[in-house]
Design a protein around this motif. Structure first.
Motif, PDB file in Angstrom:
ATOM      1  N   PHE A 130       0.819  -1.209   0.000  1.00  0.00           N
ATOM      2  CA  PHE A 130       0.000   0.000   0.000  1.00  0.00           C
ATOM      3  C   PHE A 130       0.856   1.263   0.000  1.00  0.00           C
ATOM      4  N   ALA A 131       1.989   1.216   0.670  1.00  0.00           N
ATOM      5  CA  ALA A 131       2.887   2.383   0.670  1.00  0.00           C
ATOM      6  C   ALA A 131       3.332   2.719  -0.751  1.00  0.00           C
ATOM      7  N   ALA A 132       3.521   1.681  -1.568  1.00  0.00           N
ATOM      8  CA  ALA A 132       3.902   1.908  -2.967  1.00  0.00           C
ATOM      9  C   ALA A 132       2.695   2.301  -3.806  1.00  0.00           C
ATOM     10  N   LEU A 133       1.553   1.698  -3.521  1.00  0.00           N
ATOM     11  CA  LEU A 133       0.357   1.972  -4.326  1.00  0.00           C
ATOM     12  C   LEU A 133      -0.080   3.425  -4.226  1.00  0.00           C
ATOM     13  N   VAL A 134      -0.058   3.984  -3.030  1.00  0.00           N
ATOM     14  CA  VAL A 134      -0.561   5.357  -2.865  1.00  0.00           C
ATOM     15  C   VAL A 134       0.324   6.378  -3.568  1.00  0.00           C
ATOM     16  N   LYS A 135       1.514   5.968  -3.983  1.00  0.00           N
ATOM     17  CA  LYS A 135       2.408   6.864  -4.726  1.00  0.00           C
ATOM     18  C   LYS A 135       2.130   6.833  -6.229  1.00  0.00           C
ATOM     19  N   VAL A 136       1.282   5.895  -6.644  1.00  0.00           N
ATOM     20  CA  VAL A 136       0.923   5.793  -8.059  1.00  0.00           C
ATOM     21  C   VAL A 136      -0.116   6.861  -8.382  1.00  0.00           C
ATOM     22  N   LYS A 137       0.166   7.719  -9.327  1.00  0.00           N
ATOM     23  CA  LYS A 137      -0.725   8.829  -9.654  1.00  0.00           C
ATOM     24  C   LYS A 137      -2.069   8.310 -10.159  1.00  0.00           C
ATOM     25  N   ASN A 138      -3.133   8.829  -9.551  1.00  0.00           N
ATOM     26  CA  ASN A 138      -4.506   8.486  -9.952  1.00  0.00           C
ATOM     27  C   ASN A 138      -4.791   6.984  -9.887  1.00  0.00           C
ATOM     28  N   TYR A 139      -4.208   6.304  -8.913  1.00  0.00           N
ATOM     29  CA  TYR A 139      -4.391   4.852  -8.845  1.00  0.00           C
ATOM     30  C   TYR A 139      -5.861   4.447  -8.675  1.00  0.00           C
ATOM     31  N   PRO A 143      -6.863   2.039 -14.932  1.00  0.00           N
ATOM     32  CA  PRO A 143      -7.182   0.603 -14.962  1.00  0.00           C
ATOM     33  C   PRO A 143      -6.420  -0.161 -13.887  1.00  0.00           C
ATOM     34  N   LEU A 144      -7.086  -1.170 -13.339  1.00  0.00           N
ATOM     35  CA  LEU A 144      -6.495  -1.934 -12.229  1.00  0.00           C
ATOM     36  C   LEU A 144      -5.129  -2.503 -12.599  1.00  0.00           C
ATOM     37  N   ALA A 145      -5.023  -3.111 -13.759  1.00  0.00           N
ATOM     38  CA  ALA A 145      -3.749  -3.718 -14.152  1.00  0.00           C
ATOM     39  C   ALA A 145      -2.638  -2.684 -14.215  1.00  0.00           C
ATOM     40  N   GLU A 146      -2.976  -1.490 -14.642  1.00  0.00           N
ATOM     41  CA  GLU A 146      -1.977  -0.426 -14.726  1.00  0.00           C
ATOM     42  C   GLU A 146      -1.503  -0.013 -13.342  1.00  0.00           C
ATOM     43  N   ALA A 147      -2.439   0.083 -12.406  1.00  0.00           N
ATOM     44  CA  ALA A 147      -2.071   0.461 -11.042  1.00  0.00           C
ATOM     45  C   ALA A 147      -1.228  -0.632 -10.379  1.00  0.00           C
ATOM     46  N   ALA A 148      -1.651  -1.892 -10.538  1.00  0.00           N
ATOM     47  CA  ALA A 148      -0.911  -3.005  -9.944  1.00  0.00           C
ATOM     48  C   ALA A 148       0.481  -3.123 -10.540  1.00  0.00           C
TER      49      ALA A 148
END
Length: 269
Positions: A130-139, A143-148
């Motif tokens: 989650f620490a990495a996910l929240v740094k992804v812009k507009n997560y 699309p889910l695959a793009e965020a993951a």
């Protein structure tokens, strides 16, 4: 045609044995499905669909939802985490993988995720994800695959998308948005868990969730779902919340309405 008394006796014995064997086989076959069901398993049942899990998968799912709640993350973050974990490990905490990948998210110590021992702790591994996910812009919107893939940097990042529907079913249940959605059963005696085991369960919940105070009904159902998912691990036979009770009984269909369960506390025994 006449038969000797001996032949007739043998024929009667054969018939009696055949009948006895047939009756025995009938009752054995009749009992076999029931015996086969007497193993630990879980079912997630939401308006979006049904998902069967084994206890470890349910425990991992509950842990991910609890860590997300601690960070006050939206349900979309949980969906992305579930889809990732399903693709990477099928929601198991495995101690092997491609090269040095380990854990539910197959994170690699050599890539700076942490030490192997740390990554084998689902709470720690989920926090890192989650620490990495929240740094992804507009997560939340991409699309889910793009965020993951932005988090995992996998060789086949497109594969995460295939698990989105299943992840949504799990998220609805384990975040507490859908009440009474998590059902688990396991073989056990009739005695309740010792208070010490109940205390251990609450302590482990706090590791993932932080404060175990019930501030909303959704949070209460999250705690209830976590408790049911971990029932076998901590020998819990009963979980009560907000006028409903789960009992570890193969003859009962999950949660039952009624009882004195409070909306301010999840009762364990």
């Amino acid at each position: 045609m006449r038969f000797s008394r001996g032949v007739i006796t043998i024929a009667i014995i054969v018939i009696v044995l055949a009948v006895a064997i047939s009756v025995g086989l009938y009752h054995l076959l009749k009992r076999t499905p029931q015996l086969a069901e007497r193993h630990a398993y879980c079912v997630v049942n939401t308006p979006g669909g049904v998902r069967n899990l084994d206890p470890e998968q349910a425990q991992i799912s509950a842990t991910i939802a609890a860590v997300a709640a601690r960070r006050r993350l939206p349900e979309r973050a949980v969906v992305i985490a579930y889809a990732t974990a399903i693709q990477e490990s099928k929601l198991y905490n495995v101690n092997f993988g491609d090269r040095d990948s380990v854990g539910v998210f197959q994170q690699r110590p050599s890539q700076g995720w942490g030490k192997k021992k740390q990554l084998m702790d689902p709470v720690y591994a989920t926090k890192k994800f989650f620490a990495a996910l929240v740094k992804v812009k507009n997560y939340r919107k991409i699309p889910l695959a793009e965020a993951a893939q932005a988090v995992q940097r996998s060789a086949g990042g497109y594969a995460y998308a295939a698990h989105e529907n299943e992840a949504e079913i799990l998220a609805a249940a384990f975040t507490g948005r859908v009440p009474q959605a998590v059902h688990c059963w396991y073989p056990s005696g009739k005695t309740s868990a010792p208070k010490s085991r109940t205390a251990v369960a609450r302590k482990q919940l706090a590791r993932a969730l932080g404060s175990t105070a019930i501030t909303t009904k959704r949070r209460g159902w999250l705690v209830a779902a976590w408790s049911v998912a971990h029932a076998e691990k901590y020998a819990l036979n009963r979980v009560g919340y907000n006028g409903a009770t789960w009992v570890n009984d193969f003859e009962r269909d999950g949660w039952q309405t009624g009882g004195q369960a409070s909306a301010r506390r999840v009762d364990l025994s």
